[in-house]
Design a protein around this motif. Structure first.
Motif, short mmCIF file in Angstrom:
data_model
loop_
_atom_site.label_atom_id
_atom_site.label_comp_id
_atom_site.label_asym_id
_atom_site.label_seq_id
_atom_site.Cartn_x
_atom_site.Cartn_y
_atom_site.Cartn_z
N LEU A 176 0.83 -1.21 0.00
CA LEU A 176 0.00 0.00 0.00
C LEU A 176 0.87 1.26 0.00
CD1 LEU A 176 -2.87 -1.07 2.43
CD2 LEU A 176 -3.14 -0.36 0.04
N VAL A 177 1.97 1.22 0.74
CA VAL A 177 2.93 2.34 0.74
C VAL A 177 3.46 2.57 -0.68
CG1 VAL A 177 5.27 3.01 1.51
CG2 VAL A 177 3.58 2.19 3.17
N ILE A 178 3.78 1.49 -1.36
CA ILE A 178 4.28 1.59 -2.73
C ILE A 178 3.19 2.19 -3.64
CG2 ILE A 178 5.03 0.24 -4.74
CD1 ILE A 178 6.39 -1.67 -2.63
N ALA A 179 1.96 1.74 -3.49
CA ALA A 179 0.85 2.27 -4.30
C ALA A 179 0.67 3.76 -4.06
CB ALA A 179 -0.45 1.52 -3.99
N VAL A 180 0.67 4.17 -2.80
CA VAL A 180 0.52 5.59 -2.47
C VAL A 180 1.69 6.39 -3.02
CG1 VAL A 180 0.46 7.25 -0.54
CG2 VAL A 180 -0.98 5.20 -0.48
N SER B 275 10.64 7.10 -7.06
CA SER B 275 9.85 7.48 -5.88
C SER B 275 9.50 6.28 -5.00
CB SER B 275 8.57 8.19 -6.33
OG SER B 275 7.76 7.32 -7.08
N ILE B 276 9.61 5.07 -5.52
CA ILE B 276 9.24 3.88 -4.74
C ILE B 276 10.36 2.84 -4.70
CG2 ILE B 276 6.75 4.10 -4.98
CD1 ILE B 276 8.56 1.69 -7.19
N GLU B 277 11.53 3.22 -5.13
CA GLU B 277 12.65 2.27 -5.24
C GLU B 277 12.95 1.54 -3.93
OE1 GLU B 277 17.33 2.25 -6.70
OE2 GLU B 277 16.30 4.17 -6.42
N LYS B 278 13.11 2.28 -2.83
CA LYS B 278 13.50 1.65 -1.56
C LYS B 278 12.41 0.72 -1.01
CE LYS B 278 16.96 5.01 -0.31
NZ LYS B 278 17.36 6.09 0.56
N PRO B 279 11.15 1.18 -0.91
CA PRO B 279 10.15 0.22 -0.40
C PRO B 279 9.94 -0.97 -1.34
CG PRO B 279 9.10 2.31 -0.99
CD PRO B 279 10.58 2.51 -1.08
N LEU B 280 10.06 -0.75 -2.64
CA LEU B 280 9.92 -1.86 -3.58
C LEU B 280 10.98 -2.92 -3.32
CD1 LEU B 280 8.66 -3.17 -6.15
CD2 LEU B 280 10.40 -1.93 -7.44
N LYS B 281 12.22 -2.50 -3.20
CA LYS B 281 13.31 -3.45 -2.93
C LYS B 281 13.10 -4.17 -1.61
CE LYS B 281 16.85 -0.94 -5.51
NZ LYS B 281 18.04 -0.07 -5.37
N LEU C 179 14.42 -9.84 -10.95
CA LEU C 179 14.03 -8.69 -11.76
C LEU C 179 14.26 -7.39 -11.00
CD1 LEU C 179 12.93 -7.83 -14.49
CD2 LEU C 179 10.63 -8.14 -13.60
N THR C 180 13.99 -7.40 -9.70
CA THR C 180 14.18 -6.21 -8.88
C THR C 180 15.65 -5.85 -8.72
OG1 THR C 180 12.15 -6.69 -7.65
CG2 THR C 180 13.72 -5.19 -6.61
N TRP C 181 16.48 -6.81 -8.34
CA TRP C 181 17.87 -6.53 -8.00
C TRP C 181 18.84 -6.69 -9.17
CZ3 TRP C 181 19.32 -4.00 -3.82
CH2 TRP C 181 18.43 -3.95 -2.75
N HIS D 73 17.77 -2.83 -10.43
CA HIS D 73 18.74 -2.14 -9.59
C HIS D 73 20.10 -2.01 -10.28
CE1 HIS D 73 21.08 -0.99 -6.05
NE2 HIS D 73 21.93 -1.96 -6.36
N SER D 74 20.53 -3.06 -10.93
CA SER D 74 21.88 -3.11 -11.49
C SER D 74 22.04 -2.37 -12.82
CB SER D 74 22.31 -4.56 -11.70
OG SER D 74 22.29 -5.24 -10.46
#
Length: 162
Positions: free
Chosen positions: A47-51, A69-75, A110-112, A116-117
């Protein structure tokens, strides 16, 4: 779905269902409480990511560059899904460790390893597409698990998950 063996009382369950949260034999109140807390935290995280996505879009007036804007919570929350493999391995959810491992590791990869890379990928529209898809899916999925564990599944969540 597998069929029960004739003469047995063992109920079938779907090995492909990542989190069929009906308690397995031996998983008690402590495991259920842990799973409720885990699923509530994961729902809140997505929900934090959605907001974050909506706020960034409203601020910028564009969907370009929303990943930042959502990189850290997504990871954090995508990596937190690694615990689901452990849940299967220790038997508190009756799902296949291998199938769950593939599902979770593909997203973590896919994320890291990709997003990320490879800096150039971060501003691609495709990143926004998979992040939005994951966000909607995960909010529904973790809500479903939470309410199922509490034996109180609202119709809207049941409908959205089917």
């Amino acid at each position: 779905m597998s069929a029960p063996v004739m003469g047995s009382t063992k109920k079938p369950f779907n090995d492909g269902d990542q989190h069929n949260h009906k308690k397995k034999k031996g998983a008690g109140a402590l495991a259920t409480a842990y799973l409720v807390i885990y699923n509530v935290i994961m729902t809140a995280g997505w929900l934090v990511i959605a907001v974050g996505l909506v706020r960034a879009y409203l601020t910028r007036g564009s969907y370009h560059g929303l990943y930042y804007s959502i990189e850290k919570p997504l990871k954090f929350f995508q990596t937190g899904a690694l615990l689901e493999i452990l849940h299967c391995a220790v038997g508190i959810v009756p799902s296949s460790v291998v199938l769950t491992g593939f599902q979770v590791m593909s997203r973590v990869f896919l994320t890291w390893a990709v997003t990320h890379s490879v800096r150039e990928v971060q501003s691609e529209d495709s990143v926004l597409l998979f992040v939005v898809a994951w966000t909607v899916t995960e909010i529904i999925r973790y809500s479903f698990y939470t309410f199922s564990l509490l034996n109180h599944l609202p119709y809207l969540i049941k409908w959205a998950s089917s």
